[in-house]
Design a protein around this motif. Sequence first.
Motif, PDB file in Angstrom:
ATOM      1  N   ARG A 155      22.900  17.299  16.997  1.00  9.60           N
ATOM      2  CA  ARG A 155      22.825  17.934  18.316  1.00  9.60           C
ATOM      3  C   ARG A 155      22.431  16.935  19.399  1.00  9.60           C
ATOM      4  N   GLY A 156      21.766  15.854  19.022  1.00  9.61           N
ATOM      5  CA  GLY A 156      21.293  14.898  20.007  1.00  9.61           C
ATOM      6  C   GLY A 156      22.274  13.813  20.376  1.00  9.61           C
ATOM      7  N   LEU A 157      23.442  13.797  19.747  1.00 13.73           N
ATOM      8  CA  LEU A 157      24.401  12.730  20.007  1.00 13.73           C
ATOM      9  C   LEU A 157      24.962  12.796  21.424  1.00 13.73           C
ATOM     10  N   ALA A 158      25.034  13.997  22.003  1.00 14.07           N
ATOM     11  CA  ALA A 158      25.608  14.146  23.343  1.00 14.07           C
ATOM     12  C   ALA A 158      24.789  13.420  24.398  1.00 14.07           C
ATOM     13  N   ALA A 159      23.505  13.155  24.117  1.00  7.34           N
ATOM     14  CA  ALA A 159      22.671  12.424  25.068  1.00  7.34           C
ATOM     15  C   ALA A 159      22.870  10.923  24.971  1.00  7.34           C
ATOM     16  N   LEU A 160      23.605  10.485  23.951  1.00  6.68           N
ATOM     17  CA  LEU A 160      23.700   9.051  23.660  1.00  6.68           C
ATOM     18  C   LEU A 160      25.090   8.477  23.845  1.00  6.68           C
ATOM     19  N   VAL A 161      26.102   9.316  23.788  1.00  6.67           N
ATOM     20  CA  VAL A 161      27.489   8.853  23.713  1.00  6.67           C
ATOM     21  C   VAL A 161      28.282   9.424  24.874  1.00  6.67           C
ATOM     22  N   ARG A 162      29.156   8.604  25.441  1.00  9.72           N
ATOM     23  CA  ARG A 162      29.946   8.998  26.594  1.00  9.72           C
ATOM     24  C   ARG A 162      31.443   8.820  26.306  1.00  9.72           C
ATOM     25  N   PRO A 163      32.310   9.454  27.091  1.00 12.02           N
ATOM     26  CA  PRO A 163      33.749   9.250  26.933  1.00 12.02           C
ATOM     27  C   PRO A 163      34.112   7.774  27.035  1.00 12.02           C
TER      28      PRO A 163
END
Length: 259
Positions: A32-40
């Motif tokens: 769930r925390g990956l969205a804070a770390l990875v961008r398009p």
Amino acid sequence: MITGTDACRRPTAIGALLRAAAAAGLAEPEVRGLAALVRPGDVCLDVGAAYGMYSHVLAELVGRSGAVHAFEPLPVPSRVLRAGARFTGGVVRPHAAALSETEHDGHELVLPVRFGLPIHGWAHLGGDRVRRALPGRSRSLRVPVRTVDGFCAAQGIDRVAFMKVDVEGAEPAVLAGAASVLARCRPALQLEIEQRHLDRYGHGTQRLVAELRQRYGYRMHTWRLGRWVPATEVGTAHRNYLFLARPAGDPHTGLPEPV
């Protein structure tokens, strides 16, 4: 922030389903925390990808302009990973190899066996230095081994945003083979850290954390109550730990909170 409405960059719905499973307690909560770390557009490495749980979530986040290189040397999980990767439009790029500090064309991989069945989640690189702590029978396979630095140089990858490393105690060896990428890119690192696995290679949790802090300026975090929070030591409540560092050459000494 990464929003759920950004559907144009999602290769498949698998990543969204896996994040929902994590929210329901059916998958590793750190997903769930990956969205804070990875961008398009980011390039990510999934080392010890198994069947692709992290690979598919990362593919959802980096989108078609990004890439997720997934490394899994075991034949059965590798085949499943490769099959699933077909649904990502080339975003997930499977590699049937292990990663370590040096390269080998055919290194021993130990696959523990219990009740006649292989335990893929306990597979680990073997060799004379390894103290095999797992009781019972095992099988021995020969697998290619690469380094992060060598792979990135061969592929022409000059920026890595995120690395997840889950390799049953060989995490320090993977990081040793990534020295150039770590120094140049300061990627976010998610590492599985358990002393029982590190013992197999004669490494320790405190030493691993100290090396990342002193050499690259990394600080450790854990996923708790829906957010990444700073952590000071490795304990028994978590298996996965996030490491963040300021970019190379950045004089700012504070670390952003990935929330």
